[in-house]
Design a protein around this motif. Structure first.
Motif, mmCIF file in Angstrom:
data_model
loop_
_atom_site.group_PDB
_atom_site.id
_atom_site.type_symbol
_atom_site.label_atom_id
_atom_site.label_comp_id
_atom_site.label_asym_id
_atom_site.label_seq_id
_atom_site.Cartn_x
_atom_site.Cartn_y
_atom_site.Cartn_z
ATOM 1 N N ASN A 13 -6.680 17.496 6.507
ATOM 2 C CA ASN A 13 -6.051 17.933 5.460
ATOM 3 C C ASN A 13 -5.033 18.985 6.057
ATOM 4 O OD1 ASN A 13 -9.191 17.405 4.152
ATOM 5 N ND2 ASN A 13 -7.367 16.588 2.860
ATOM 6 N N VAL A 14 -3.677 18.880 5.393
ATOM 7 C CA VAL A 14 -2.793 20.010 5.617
ATOM 8 C C VAL A 14 -3.120 20.998 5.025
ATOM 9 C CG1 VAL A 14 -0.295 20.384 6.180
ATOM 10 C CG2 VAL A 14 -1.378 18.146 6.540
ATOM 11 N N LEU A 15 -3.435 22.303 5.482
ATOM 12 C CA LEU A 15 -3.224 23.474 4.464
ATOM 13 C C LEU A 15 -1.870 23.929 4.485
ATOM 14 C CD1 LEU A 15 -6.675 25.052 5.498
ATOM 15 C CD2 LEU A 15 -6.266 23.283 3.612
ATOM 16 N N SER A 16 -1.835 25.032 3.749
ATOM 17 C CA SER A 16 -0.331 25.737 3.895
ATOM 18 C C SER A 16 -0.446 26.487 5.284
ATOM 19 C CB SER A 16 -0.262 26.530 2.937
ATOM 20 O OG SER A 16 -1.172 27.510 2.925
ATOM 21 N N GLY A 18 0.887 25.636 8.110
ATOM 22 C CA GLY A 18 0.810 24.856 9.465
ATOM 23 C C GLY A 18 -0.644 24.972 10.044
ATOM 24 N N VAL A 19 -1.631 24.841 9.093
ATOM 25 C CA VAL A 19 -2.869 24.668 9.523
ATOM 26 C C VAL A 19 -3.408 23.130 9.088
ATOM 27 C CG1 VAL A 19 -5.505 25.571 9.381
ATOM 28 C CG2 VAL A 19 -3.267 27.011 9.330
ATOM 29 N N LEU A 20 -4.145 22.792 10.007
ATOM 30 C CA LEU A 20 -4.978 21.329 9.738
ATOM 31 C C LEU A 20 -6.302 21.582 9.564
ATOM 32 C CD1 LEU A 20 -4.473 18.358 9.645
ATOM 33 C CD2 LEU A 20 -4.874 18.249 12.091
ATOM 34 N N LYS A 21 -6.643 21.008 8.532
ATOM 35 C CA LYS A 21 -8.231 21.198 8.434
ATOM 36 C C LYS A 21 -8.891 19.770 8.558
ATOM 37 C CE LYS A 21 -11.489 22.708 4.853
ATOM 38 N NZ LYS A 21 -11.628 23.513 3.484
ATOM 39 N N VAL A 22 -9.912 20.020 9.968
ATOM 40 C CA VAL A 22 -10.612 18.847 10.322
ATOM 41 C C VAL A 22 -11.826 19.157 10.120
ATOM 42 C CG1 VAL A 22 -8.994 17.859 11.582
ATOM 43 C CG2 VAL A 22 -10.187 19.571 12.582
ATOM 44 N N ASP A 23 -12.389 19.758 9.091
ATOM 45 C CA ASP A 23 -13.840 20.100 9.067
ATOM 46 C C ASP A 23 -14.912 18.913 8.595
ATOM 47 O OD1 ASP A 23 -13.004 19.806 6.236
ATOM 48 O OD2 ASP A 23 -14.213 21.652 5.714
ATOM 49 N N PHE A 99 -5.434 32.575 16.039
ATOM 50 C CA PHE A 99 -4.419 32.243 14.798
ATOM 51 C C PHE A 99 -4.802 31.886 13.408
ATOM 52 C CE2 PHE A 99 -2.545 28.616 12.969
ATOM 53 C CZ PHE A 99 -1.166 28.812 12.804
ATOM 54 N N THR A 100 -6.285 31.429 13.303
ATOM 55 C CA THR A 100 -6.682 31.195 12.236
ATOM 56 C C THR A 100 -7.485 32.242 11.471
ATOM 57 O OG1 THR A 100 -8.762 30.499 13.306
ATOM 58 C CG2 THR A 100 -7.173 28.544 12.253
ATOM 59 N N LYS A 101 -7.946 33.091 12.313
ATOM 60 C CA LYS A 101 -8.494 34.357 11.602
ATOM 61 C C LYS A 101 -7.443 35.510 11.232
ATOM 62 C CE LYS A 101 -13.311 33.080 12.624
ATOM 63 N NZ LYS A 101 -13.104 32.173 13.788
ATOM 64 N N GLN A 102 -6.369 35.610 12.279
ATOM 65 C CA GLN A 102 -5.511 36.572 12.167
ATOM 66 C C GLN A 102 -5.953 37.876 12.685
ATOM 67 O OE1 GLN A 102 -2.239 36.210 9.702
ATOM 68 N NE2 GLN A 102 -2.067 34.127 10.630
ATOM 69 N N LEU A 103 -6.860 37.865 13.819
ATOM 70 C CA LEU A 103 -7.239 39.352 14.376
ATOM 71 C C LEU A 103 -7.618 38.968 15.637
ATOM 72 C CD1 LEU A 103 -10.721 38.897 14.219
ATOM 73 C CD2 LEU A 103 -10.303 39.206 11.978
ATOM 74 N N ALA A 104 -7.608 40.128 16.364
ATOM 75 C CA ALA A 104 -8.011 39.984 17.701
ATOM 76 C C ALA A 104 -9.562 40.262 18.068
ATOM 77 C CB ALA A 104 -7.193 41.128 18.443
ATOM 78 N N LEU A 181 3.616 19.397 10.205
ATOM 79 C CA LEU A 181 2.794 19.424 9.187
ATOM 80 C C LEU A 181 3.600 19.540 7.872
ATOM 81 C CD1 LEU A 181 -0.584 21.268 10.686
ATOM 82 C CD2 LEU A 181 -0.228 18.751 10.101
ATOM 83 N N ASP A 182 4.726 19.424 7.983
ATOM 84 C CA ASP A 182 5.583 19.464 6.885
ATOM 85 C C ASP A 182 5.421 18.853 5.505
ATOM 86 O OD1 ASP A 182 6.831 21.425 8.461
ATOM 87 O OD2 ASP A 182 8.614 20.423 8.861
ATOM 88 N N ASP A 183 5.641 19.161 4.385
ATOM 89 C CA ASP A 183 5.258 18.586 3.276
ATOM 90 C C ASP A 183 3.897 17.884 2.936
ATOM 91 O OD1 ASP A 183 8.194 18.900 2.626
ATOM 92 O OD2 ASP A 183 8.697 17.385 3.673
ATOM 93 N N GLY A 184 2.861 18.572 3.784
ATOM 94 C CA GLY A 184 1.637 18.199 3.489
ATOM 95 C C GLY A 184 1.077 16.932 4.267
ATOM 96 N N LYS A 185 2.186 16.551 5.213
ATOM 97 C CA LYS A 185 1.993 15.160 5.966
ATOM 98 C C LYS A 185 1.938 15.515 7.349
ATOM 99 C CE LYS A 185 5.330 12.120 5.398
ATOM 100 N NZ LYS A 185 6.341 12.700 4.646
ATOM 101 N N VAL A 186 1.056 14.822 8.193
ATOM 102 C CA VAL A 186 1.024 14.953 9.800
ATOM 103 C C VAL A 186 1.695 13.792 10.065
ATOM 104 C CG1 VAL A 186 -0.759 15.128 11.396
ATOM 105 C CG2 VAL A 186 -1.616 15.523 9.233
#
Ligand code: 5GP
Length: 193
Positions: A13-16, A18-23, A99-104, A181-186
């Motif tokens: 699933n494409v999240l906003s 530029g993140v792809l969810k593959v859970d 990248f996903t958690k936005q913290l070091a 991942l533009d427009d919700g498409k891979v």
């Protein structure tokens, strides 16, 4: 890797942002059969590199890394993100911006598990800006180990990770490469293996 690409098309699933969810098959629920094939494929690609250790970072890198290590018949080491009370020995440490958690966070591996005789294959689930893999390379460098390559399950080729790692002189092999991942498409580009 055709099967992986089909699975991303079917279950990703494409999240906003530029993140792809593959859970459904990698990052939360894990498909062991697919992970085993991924590990075996990465092991095959790096078969001539005399790998002695597979190194990854917790948590989602562990599944593909363990199968790659099994195929190569070597141990797998996962870098920890939080210091455990039981890690009372000398540590190799590096700072990684997530990248996903936005913290070091500081990642670490016990020094006793890596040394200058090791030839390392780094494995991770995603390659985005390359910060996780760069942190793992730094841990290997501190130990004097040679990083022979990086095996990635899903590379987001529209981010700068591959460039960063290749500029560090380390070959990158990605089993699926995502162009956009533009427009919700891979959209995929040709994978390395
Ligand atoms: P990098 O360090 O290359 O910027 O990002 C790689 C790490 O961030 C991976 O270990 C992965 O956990 C996470 N990551 C980056 N992009 C994505 C994404 O699109 N989806 C998911 N699920 N994780 C990602």
């Amino acid at each position: 890797m055709e099967e992986l690409v089909r699975r991303i098309q079917h279950d990703g699933n494409v999240l906003s942002e530029g993140v792809l969810k593959v859970d459904r098959f990698i990052t939360h629920q894990v498909d062991p059969e697919l992970m085993e094939k991924i590990g075996a494929r990465l092991a095959e690609v790096f078969a001539d590199k005399k790998i002695t250790k597979v190194v990854t970072i917790e948590a989602s890198g562990i599944a593909p890394a363990i199968y790659a290590a099994q195929s190569l018949n070597v141990p797998m080491i996962f870098a920890r993100k939080a210091k455990s009370l039981t890690m009372d020995e000398e540590l190799l440490t590096s700072s990684v911006y997530s990248f996903t958690k936005q913290l070091a966070s500081t990642i670490s591996i016990s020094r006793k598990f890596l040394n200058e005789e090791d030839h390392v294959l780094i494995v991770d689930d995603f390659l985005a800006n390359g910060q996780a893999a760069k942190g793992l390379i730094e841990l290997c460098q501190q130990a004097g180990a040679e990083v022979e390559g990086i095996g990635i399950v899903i590379e987001k080729s529209f981010q700068m990770g591959r460039q960063l790692l290749e500029d560090m002189g380390v070959p990158v092999v990605s089993l699926a490469r995502i162009d956009s991942l533009d427009d919700g498409k891979v959209s995929f580009k040709e994978a390395d293996a």
